[in-house]
Motif scaffolding. Sequence first.
Motif, PDB file in Angstrom:
ATOM      1  N   VAL A  21       0.553  -1.395  -0.196  1.00 54.94           N
ATOM      2  CA  VAL A  21       0.018   0.005   0.054  1.00 54.94           C
ATOM      3  C   VAL A  21       0.975   1.313  -0.069  1.00 54.94           C
ATOM      4  CG1 VAL A  21      -1.863   1.131   1.306  1.00 54.94           C
ATOM      5  CG2 VAL A  21      -1.770  -1.284   1.148  1.00 54.94           C
ATOM      6  N   ILE A  22       0.860   2.136  -0.947  1.00 48.50           N
ATOM      7  CA  ILE A  22       1.312   3.364  -1.064  1.00 48.50           C
ATOM      8  C   ILE A  22       0.852   4.455  -0.640  1.00 48.50           C
ATOM      9  CG2 ILE A  22       2.597   4.881  -2.820  1.00 48.50           C
ATOM     10  CD1 ILE A  22       3.570   1.963  -2.699  1.00 48.50           C
ATOM     11  N   ARG A  23       1.505   5.247   0.420  1.00 48.01           N
ATOM     12  CA  ARG A  23       0.829   6.443   0.847  1.00 48.01           C
ATOM     13  C   ARG A  23       0.982   7.731   0.040  1.00 48.01           C
ATOM     14  NH1 ARG A  23       3.249   5.448   7.015  1.00 48.01           N
ATOM     15  NH2 ARG A  23       1.623   4.486   7.798  1.00 48.01           N
ATOM     16  N   LYS A  24       0.330   8.664  -0.042  1.00 49.67           N
ATOM     17  CA  LYS A  24       0.465  10.205  -0.413  1.00 49.67           C
ATOM     18  C   LYS A  24       1.361  10.989   0.515  1.00 49.67           C
ATOM     19  CE  LYS A  24      -0.515  13.236  -3.690  1.00 49.67           C
ATOM     20  NZ  LYS A  24       0.187  13.058  -5.027  1.00 49.67           N
ATOM     21  N   ILE A  25       2.363  11.534   0.431  1.00 49.40           N
ATOM     22  CA  ILE A  25       3.200  12.227   1.003  1.00 49.40           C
ATOM     23  C   ILE A  25       3.336  13.764   0.661  1.00 49.40           C
ATOM     24  CG2 ILE A  25       4.483  10.245   1.759  1.00 49.40           C
ATOM     25  CD1 ILE A  25       6.582  11.108  -0.055  1.00 49.40           C
ATOM     26  N   GLY A  26       3.756  14.637   1.272  1.00 53.23           N
ATOM     27  CA  GLY A  26       3.750  15.959   0.928  1.00 53.23           C
ATOM     28  C   GLY A  26       5.411  16.526   1.436  1.00 53.23           C
ATOM     29  N   ALA A  33      13.320  -8.443  -6.068  1.00 50.10           N
ATOM     30  CA  ALA A  33      13.573  -7.480  -6.528  1.00 50.10           C
ATOM     31  C   ALA A  33      12.600  -6.603  -7.527  1.00 50.10           C
ATOM     32  CB  ALA A  33      15.105  -7.743  -7.325  1.00 50.10           C
ATOM     33  N   ILE A  34      11.887  -7.748  -8.127  1.00 49.36           N
ATOM     34  CA  ILE A  34      10.847  -7.287  -9.144  1.00 49.36           C
ATOM     35  C   ILE A  34       9.557  -6.563  -8.437  1.00 49.36           C
ATOM     36  CG2 ILE A  34       9.141  -7.913 -10.675  1.00 49.36           C
ATOM     37  CD1 ILE A  34      11.850  -8.161 -11.855  1.00 49.36           C
ATOM     38  N   ASP A  35       9.317  -6.942  -7.201  1.00 52.00           N
ATOM     39  CA  ASP A  35       8.127  -6.259  -6.510  1.00 52.00           C
ATOM     40  C   ASP A  35       8.853  -4.898  -5.880  1.00 52.00           C
ATOM     41  OD1 ASP A  35       6.298  -8.310  -6.921  1.00 52.00           O
ATOM     42  OD2 ASP A  35       6.528  -9.235  -5.040  1.00 52.00           O
ATOM     43  N   ALA A  36       9.937  -5.043  -5.499  1.00 50.64           N
ATOM     44  CA  ALA A  36      10.579  -3.629  -5.178  1.00 50.64           C
ATOM     45  C   ALA A  36      10.544  -2.880  -6.111  1.00 50.64           C
ATOM     46  CB  ALA A  36      11.978  -3.991  -4.433  1.00 50.64           C
ATOM     47  N   ILE A  37      10.921  -2.925  -7.327  1.00 55.46           N
ATOM     48  CA  ILE A  37      11.008  -2.045  -8.431  1.00 55.46           C
ATOM     49  C   ILE A  37       9.513  -1.568  -8.755  1.00 55.46           C
ATOM     50  CG2 ILE A  37      11.549  -1.908 -10.852  1.00 55.46           C
ATOM     51  CD1 ILE A  37      13.937  -3.549 -10.329  1.00 55.46           C
ATOM     52  N   ARG A  38       8.780  -2.560  -8.863  1.00 49.70           N
ATOM     53  CA  ARG A  38       7.343  -2.057  -8.929  1.00 49.70           C
ATOM     54  C   ARG A  38       6.671  -1.295  -7.820  1.00 49.70           C
ATOM     55  NH1 ARG A  38       4.790  -8.028 -10.656  1.00 49.70           N
ATOM     56  NH2 ARG A  38       5.614  -8.094 -12.712  1.00 49.70           N
ATOM     57  N   THR A  39       7.215  -1.406  -6.750  1.00 48.04           N
ATOM     58  CA  THR A  39       6.608  -0.655  -5.632  1.00 48.04           C
ATOM     59  C   THR A  39       7.084   0.778  -5.703  1.00 48.04           C
ATOM     60  OG1 THR A  39       6.220  -2.525  -4.098  1.00 48.04           O
ATOM     61  CG2 THR A  39       6.187  -0.423  -3.320  1.00 48.04           C
ATOM     62  N   SER A  40       8.549   0.907  -6.159  1.00 44.80           N
ATOM     63  CA  SER A  40       9.299   2.048  -6.642  1.00 44.80           C
ATOM     64  C   SER A  40       8.589   2.942  -7.494  1.00 44.80           C
ATOM     65  CB  SER A  40      10.619   1.948  -6.632  1.00 44.80           C
ATOM     66  OG  SER A  40      11.321   2.973  -6.476  1.00 44.80           O
ATOM     67  N   LEU A  41       8.341   2.167  -8.355  1.00 44.53           N
ATOM     68  CA  LEU A  41       7.765   2.952  -9.522  1.00 44.53           C
ATOM     69  C   LEU A  41       6.394   3.483  -9.427  1.00 44.53           C
ATOM     70  CD1 LEU A  41       8.747   0.682 -12.537  1.00 44.53           C
ATOM     71  CD2 LEU A  41       9.474   2.708 -11.865  1.00 44.53           C
ATOM     72  N   GLN A  42       5.586   2.655  -8.605  1.00 46.68           N
ATOM     73  CA  GLN A  42       4.205   3.158  -8.175  1.00 46.68           C
ATOM     74  C   GLN A  42       4.257   4.251  -6.993  1.00 46.68           C
ATOM     75  OE1 GLN A  42       1.738   0.286  -6.563  1.00 46.68           O
ATOM     76  NE2 GLN A  42      -0.249   1.346  -7.353  1.00 46.68           N
ATOM     77  N   ALA A  43       5.262   4.105  -6.179  1.00 41.78           N
ATOM     78  CA  ALA A  43       5.599   5.428  -5.320  1.00 41.78           C
ATOM     79  C   ALA A  43       5.774   6.703  -5.842  1.00 41.78           C
ATOM     80  CB  ALA A  43       6.589   4.920  -4.249  1.00 41.78           C
ATOM     81  N   VAL A  44       6.652   6.484  -7.244  1.00 43.83           N
ATOM     82  CA  VAL A  44       6.688   7.917  -7.792  1.00 43.83           C
ATOM     83  C   VAL A  44       5.472   8.314  -8.591  1.00 43.83           C
ATOM     84  CG1 VAL A  44       8.216   8.623  -9.852  1.00 43.83           C
ATOM     85  CG2 VAL A  44       9.319   7.174  -7.993  1.00 43.83           C
ATOM     86  N   MET A  45       4.914   7.286  -9.130  1.00 39.96           N
ATOM     87  CA  MET A  45       3.690   7.862  -9.847  1.00 39.96           C
ATOM     88  C   MET A  45       2.469   8.412  -8.830  1.00 39.96           C
ATOM     89  SD  MET A  45       2.948   4.964 -12.598  1.00 39.96           S
ATOM     90  CE  MET A  45       2.768   3.412 -11.642  1.00 39.96           C
ATOM     91  N   LYS A  46       2.435   7.774  -7.371  1.00 41.56           N
ATOM     92  CA  LYS A  46       1.638   8.489  -6.627  1.00 41.56           C
ATOM     93  C   LYS A  46       1.888   9.689  -6.283  1.00 41.56           C
ATOM     94  CE  LYS A  46      -1.636   5.237  -6.255  1.00 41.56           C
ATOM     95  NZ  LYS A  46      -3.090   5.405  -6.450  1.00 41.56           N
TER      96      LYS A  46
END
Length: 300
Positions: A24-29, A209-222
Amino acid sequence: MATQYSEEIVSPEQKASGIATPYVIRKIGLSDLSDALRLGWEDFKAVPSHAIILCVIYPVLGLVLFRMVLGYSVLPLLFPLAAGFTLIGPFAALGLYELSRRRQRGEEAAAWDAIQVLRAPSFGAMLGLGMLLLALFATWIAAADAIYIATFGHAPAASIPAFERRVLMTPEGWSLIIVGCGVGFLFAVVALCVSVVSFPLMLDRHATAIDAIRTSLQAVMKNPFAMAVWGLIVAVLLVIGSLPFFVGLAIVLPVLGHATWHLYRKVVEPDPNPPQEKPRPPKGHRYAADFPGLSLPMEP
């Protein structure tokens, strides 16, 4: 004592733009970025002795190795090397994440605890992603060298003042700066998107590694704006830390490493059911009564 984080959560769509992730990705400021840097500074003050080992030796060795491999003055590559630390920094800071993880859980943390990251179940995945970032770093150095040669040829600068005049006071030099910074920016964006939370996630949740990269990409998109500002903060601090002669990196790199852990903790929702780890034995004096079967001779 564990640090408390904001509970503002954005429920992610599991297949946003074709990227699926179980986290789960949070929205940050911007305030979260400032708080991550503050917490990183506190971690550095609490465990400062590792700075020399982790954050001074490898830049110096990097300069020496490039000097040996290239066989000519490394002066034109000083700035690309400094800028390239943003590409391999997330991997080099693995030990720092471990120290911050221990402190965030309320455990004692000493400099030597950083090597415990080698025992992490996901260390193989972290090593694989680290090799990817190292290849990206090598490609960036080769690209920077090619850009310099295309602009000024193979002849090295005779001295530092001559190099400064060549780069800062000629049209070719300004062309080199513009093109080099543009290409470097693209490399930095790729590294940021791939690794902004990848290594802390693999250490903390044993992700692949694949899940970590996907999560990182989604964190940037969020969080596109916050992540862009974070990348700018990292770049500015690295430039400041590189002056003079990379000495400031002894402080900048560990602070950024610790801060990256806290940024991860703000971006990725913690595991609601964390695995129970065996408690670490307390440190201190041991007495004979602590060892069953061991008895002292009785007086007659």
